[in-house]
Design an enzyme around this catalytic site. Structure first.
Site, mmCIF file in Angstrom:
data_model
loop_
_atom_site.group_PDB
_atom_site.id
_atom_site.type_symbol
_atom_site.label_atom_id
_atom_site.label_comp_id
_atom_site.label_asym_id
_atom_site.label_seq_id
_atom_site.Cartn_x
_atom_site.Cartn_y
_atom_site.Cartn_z
ATOM 1 C CG MET A 132 -1.917 -1.144 1.223
ATOM 2 S SD MET A 132 -2.850 -1.296 -0.310
ATOM 3 C CE MET A 132 -3.416 -2.974 -0.162
ATOM 4 C CB CYS A 133 4.452 1.967 0.162
ATOM 5 S SG CYS A 133 4.749 1.749 1.902
ATOM 6 C CG HIS A 134 1.147 6.602 -2.215
ATOM 7 N ND1 HIS A 134 0.690 6.407 -0.924
ATOM 8 C CD2 HIS A 134 0.051 6.876 -2.963
ATOM 9 C CE1 HIS A 134 -0.630 6.565 -0.907
ATOM 10 N NE2 HIS A 134 -1.035 6.848 -2.120
ATOM 11 C CG MET A 155 5.711 2.608 5.392
ATOM 12 S SD MET A 155 5.809 1.609 6.905
ATOM 13 C CE MET A 155 6.327 0.038 6.242
ATOM 14 C CD GLU A 156 8.922 5.372 1.415
ATOM 15 O OE1 GLU A 156 8.147 5.105 0.484
ATOM 16 O OE2 GLU A 156 8.516 5.782 2.528
ATOM 17 C CG ASP A 169 23.725 -12.350 2.405
ATOM 18 O OD1 ASP A 169 23.530 -13.590 2.386
ATOM 19 O OD2 ASP A 169 24.261 -11.739 1.460
#
Length: 158
Positions: free
Chosen positions: A74-76, A111-112, A126
């Site tokens: 749902m992120c733009h 969110m970014e 990793d």
């Protein structure tokens, strides 16, 4: 407080931001990778066989911030104007990752920033997993945000 990512039928939707004002927006997030002292020493000394862990994690975090809308449904998609990833440690067994993300737009970059530190932490894991498999990632959290109709936010540190 009302959740905005649901339509009248209770189904998920991408929020319509077309009527929102364009403002300068910034968000900062932080994560931690807990590891053995020997692992942190090897990272800092550049003795990890896959290469410069922090340089690769930094690039991974930046790349992830730019691709957040591909990961989070749902992120733009946003035109980011800046992404900065920094590292620090406790000189013992914890590596700290912080990301600051900026844009000028109609929706925020929380969110970014969270995606950036998450990807950077996963990259550290990793690159070091041959040396240590029981590293712990987290907590990952929003530290601050500014801009937008909901105003500023700053984590209250203990």
């Amino acid at each position: 407080m009302e959740l905005t990512h649901f339509n009248e039928q209770g189904r998920a939707r991408m929020v319509d931001v077309s009527e929102k004002e364009v403002t300068s927006r910034t968000a900062a997030a932080r994560s931690r990778v807990q590891m053995a002292p020997e692992t942190l020493t090897a990272i800092k000394a550049g003795r990890i066989s896959k290469g410069d862990v922090l340089a690769v994690a930094q690039v991974a975090g930046i790349m992830a911030a730019k691709q957040t809308s591909a990961w989070i449904p749902m992120c733009h998609p946003l035109p980011l104007t800046g992404v900065d990833i920094s590292f620090s440690d406790n000189s013992k067994d914890e590596l700290y990752i912080e990301a600051t993300v900026k844009t000028t737009g109609k929706t925020g970059v929380e969110m970014e920033a969270l995606t950036a530190v998450s990807a950077a932490a996963l990259t550290v894991y990793d690159m070091c997993k041959a040396l240590q498999k029981d590293m712990i990632i987290g907590p990952t959290l929003l530290v601050s945000k500014s801009g937008g109709k909901n105003g500023d936010y700053a984590l209250e540190e203990e």
